[in-house]
Design an enzyme around this catalytic site. Structure first.
Site, PDB file in Angstrom:
ATOM      1  N   ASP A 211       0.825  -1.163  -0.067  1.00  0.00           N
ATOM      2  CA  ASP A 211       0.055   0.103  -0.169  1.00  0.00           C
ATOM      3  C   ASP A 211       0.862   1.417  -0.108  1.00  0.00           C
ATOM      4  OD1 ASP A 211      -2.615   1.417   0.396  1.00  0.00           O
ATOM      5  OD2 ASP A 211      -3.159  -0.457   1.579  1.00  0.00           O
TER       6      ASP A 211
ATOM      7  N   ASP B 156      -3.246   4.803  -2.495  1.00  0.00           N
ATOM      8  CA  ASP B 156      -4.353   5.091  -1.555  1.00  0.00           C
ATOM      9  C   ASP B 156      -4.677   6.324  -2.093  1.00  0.00           C
ATOM     10  OD1 ASP B 156      -5.556   4.785   1.099  1.00  0.00           O
ATOM     11  OD2 ASP B 156      -4.606   6.791   1.360  1.00  0.00           O
TER      12      ASP B 156
ATOM     13  N   GLU C  92      -6.558   3.335  -5.636  1.00  0.00           N
ATOM     14  CA  GLU C  92      -8.189   3.723  -4.992  1.00  0.00           C
ATOM     15  C   GLU C  92      -8.479   5.147  -5.560  1.00  0.00           C
ATOM     16  OE1 GLU C  92      -9.911   3.737  -0.497  1.00  0.00           O
ATOM     17  OE2 GLU C  92      -8.103   4.933  -1.033  1.00  0.00           O
TER      18      GLU C  92
ATOM     19  N   HIS D 195     -10.729  -3.213   3.863  1.00  0.00           N
ATOM     20  CA  HIS D 195     -10.877  -2.728   5.164  1.00  0.00           C
ATOM     21  C   HIS D 195     -11.575  -1.671   5.601  1.00  0.00           C
ATOM     22  CE1 HIS D 195      -7.968  -0.420   2.939  1.00  0.00           C
ATOM     23  NE2 HIS D 195      -7.866   0.483   3.951  1.00  0.00           N
ATOM     24  N   ASP D 196     -12.266  -0.901   4.611  1.00  0.00           N
ATOM     25  CA  ASP D 196     -13.043   0.422   4.936  1.00  0.00           C
ATOM     26  C   ASP D 196     -14.324  -0.003   4.736  1.00  0.00           C
ATOM     27  OD1 ASP D 196     -10.921   2.060   5.074  1.00  0.00           O
ATOM     28  OD2 ASP D 196     -10.716   2.381   2.908  1.00  0.00           O
TER      29      ASP D 196
HETATM   30  C1  NOJ Z   1      -8.220   5.028   2.142  1.00  0.00           C
HETATM   31  C2  NOJ Z   1      -7.674   3.980   2.940  1.00  0.00           C
HETATM   32  O1  NOJ Z   1      -8.251   2.976   2.561  1.00  0.00           O
HETATM   33  C3  NOJ Z   1      -8.346   4.090   4.395  1.00  0.00           C
HETATM   34  O2  NOJ Z   1      -8.491   3.353   5.340  1.00  0.00           O
HETATM   35  C4  NOJ Z   1      -7.726   5.415   4.792  1.00  0.00           C
HETATM   36  O3  NOJ Z   1      -8.393   5.854   6.085  1.00  0.00           O
HETATM   37  C5  NOJ Z   1      -7.653   6.665   4.059  1.00  0.00           C
HETATM   38  N1  NOJ Z   1      -7.474   6.243   2.454  1.00  0.00           N
HETATM   39  C6  NOJ Z   1      -6.624   7.785   4.392  1.00  0.00           C
HETATM   40  O4  NOJ Z   1      -5.355   7.384   3.999  1.00  0.00           O
END
Ligand code: NOJ
Length: 541
Positions: free
Chosen positions: A93, A193, A245, A319-320
């Protein structure tokens, strides 16, 4: 299209060798055989770099050092080596939109060193207040005041995550150096990210209609930045695989980033399909998923990406995200069927499929009893904002459905203490109370388990290029079904994400089709049962 199946590990909750109560790199190494057996090709590991951990490692303090809670660089090197022995590749990442406020660069910026202030985005107050009215994605304003400098700095996430200034050429060089550092360690790919937020606007103005995202999403120079990274790093080795992302983007913009000819990224994560349970596009609201929009979005995006030779990442969990099975499935009456149909239906589409740890055994959301149970900074920050207008009970219900904590409970390996995740006597991380029923050990030898079904889908996708390269087409007469066609072969994939039977409008004759995959024992060619997924195949002329 690349033929890949990628597994995401959230290191803190995956597996620990030891008893500190947090997952580590040695833990990942010891589960490589499990991952190999699952059949995947690559592993994406969420950040293991040095971090104060305000945002689970997405606040990086040092891009080239391993955080001691996860192990050390030696462990990481062993991980890459052991993965390679098993023909598995590692993707790391990369968090280049912001650093931690504890990063050396930011400390020096706060120290009024001009060079480092130019690494970040500092602005003068306007009428003694924030430069704009934009909101942070973690709640509150996205500006933090530094009295000593009489300036505000931008943080699209928490105030401990100051945004970097991508226009700075010196910083761009640093990014390349960092990526090359990891390539030399044997890393074969990067997940970038929130990368479509890198390019910030020239002018900072109040957003009269929204929270500011319209000003900094898919900014003017973003494609130049991707190309620059591609020329200097990604294109140097054909094994490198990138996935960006991209949040709150448009179809038109995002398909350019992963269009093969554009030479930017290999694929992208987009999120519209996971916003179908947002009321008025607001994450912090509760709504049953609108299956109709989900389906329309799949048709539209899949078709558009195919026509433009661009590549979507296929995923329902990370994970989000709260667990997809709890969002789209029925975990009480059709737990097995939900887990398997959500996975098979979405990962046999056109794109690169991803699995998030635990979904392969049907892990579900957690049971939270009060707002104070939540640990994730995004949930805590937004709850604070929500409590200004909603009751505690309403906020609790929203967090229950939307909190990222749902995805961050420890991996359920077996039915022993801490679900076999760690030997600690004092587990501080979330553990789902259903671990005695839902765990790897109870599924691994069971041919009818969720885990075994996952293996079948992965194998099908990786060994039969019909499912990787086949042309995708959507039926007009039948929702929730599509076909993949390659040369003289055709497959149809059909599902039903309702807890009642659905009649089929497709004319499919029993004697013409072979059943390739089914999560029920039988299939009646006229109807599809609750959360059934079926894959049929035939030769065509
Ligand atoms: C996306 C990540 O997947 C998330 O977990 C994070 O809080 C934010 N970007 C900030 O880096």
């Amino acid at each position: 299209m690349r033929n890949e199946f990628i597994y995401q590990i959230f290191p803190q909750t995956f597996y620990e060798i030891g008893n500190s109560g947090i997952g580590n790199i040695k833990g990942i190494i010891s589960k490589l055989d499990y991952l190999k057996d699952l059949g995947i090709t690559r592993i994406w590991i969420s950040p293991v770099t040095k971090s104060p951990f305000k945002d689970s490692g997405y606040d990086v303090q040092d891009y080239c050092e391993i955080d001691e809670k996860f192990g050390d660089m030696k462990d990481f090197e062993v991980l890459v080596l052991e993965a390679k022995k098993r023909n598995l590749k590692i993707i790391i990442d990369i968090v280049f939109n912001h650093t931690s406020n504890k990063h050396e660069w930011f400390k020096r910026a706060l120290n009024n060193e001009e060079k480092y202030m130019n690494y970040y985005i500092f602005k003068d107050p306007i009428d003694g207040k924030e430069p704009t009215n934009w909101k942070s994605k973690m709640g509150g304003s996205c500006w933090e005041y530094v009295p000593k400098l009489n300036k505000y700095y931008l943080h699209l996430f928490t105030k401990e995550q100051p945004d970097l200034n991508w226009e700075n050429k010196e910083l761009q060089k640093k990014f390349i150096e960092i990526l090359n550092f990891w390539r030399e360690k044997g890393v074969d790919g990067f997940r970038l990210d929130v990368c479509n937020l890198y390019s910030k606007p020239k002018v900072y103005e109040n957003d009269l209609f929204g929270d500011g995202r319209g000003f900094y999403t898919d900014g003017e120079h973003i494609e130049e930045y991707f190309k620059m990274l591609n020329i200097n790093v990604f294109s140097k080795d054909k094994e490198i695989f990138t996935v960006g992302e991209v949040s709150s983007t448009t179809k038109e913009k995002s398909l350019r980033y992963a269009k093969t000819e554009n030479e930017q990224l290999d694929s992208i994560f987009t999120f519209l399909h996971l916003k179908v349970d947002y009321k008025d596009n607001n994450k912090w609201s509760n709504m049953k998923p609108d299956l109709n929009s989900f389906w329309e979005l799949q048709k539209e995006w899949q078709t558009c990406f195919q026509n433009n030779n661009s590549t979507l990442a296929l995923f329902m969990n990370n994970h989000d995200q709260p667990r997809a099975i709890s969002r789209f499935g029925d975990t009480i009456n059709f737990w097995y069927e939900s887990a398997t149909s959500i996975f098979a239906f979405t990962s046999l589409m056109r794109g690169i499929p991803f699995i998030y740890q635990g979904e392969e055994i049907g892990m579900t959301n957690l049971n939270f009893e009060s707002i104070s149970d939540f640990k994730d900074i995004e949930s805590i920050g937004n709850a604070k904002d929500l409590l200004n207008t909603l009751s505690e009970e309403e906020v609790l219900n929203i967090l229950r459905a939307k909190s990222r904590d749902n995805a961050r409970s420890v991996m359920q390996w077996d039915n022993t203490e801490n679900s076999g995740f760690s030997k600690t006597k004092d587990l501080k991380l979330f553990l789902n109370e259903n671990y005695k029923r839902i765990n790897v050990q109870s599924q691994i030898k069971d041919r009818n388990s969720v885990l075994s079904f996952y293996k079948k889908v992965i194998k099908l996708r990786l060994t039969d290029n019909l499912y990787c390269d086949g042309n995708i087409n959507f039926f007009k007469e039948q929702e929730y079904s599509y076909s993949r066609t390659l040369n003289n072969r055709k497959a149809i994939i059909i599902t039903n994400w309702n807890n009642y039977d659905i009649n089929l409008n497709l004319e499919i004759k029993r004697n013409e089709w072979k059943i390739i995959l089914n999560n029920y024992d039988d299939f009646n060619f006229n109807l599809i049962k609750p959360y059934q997924v079926i894959v049929l195949e035939r030769n065509i002329k």
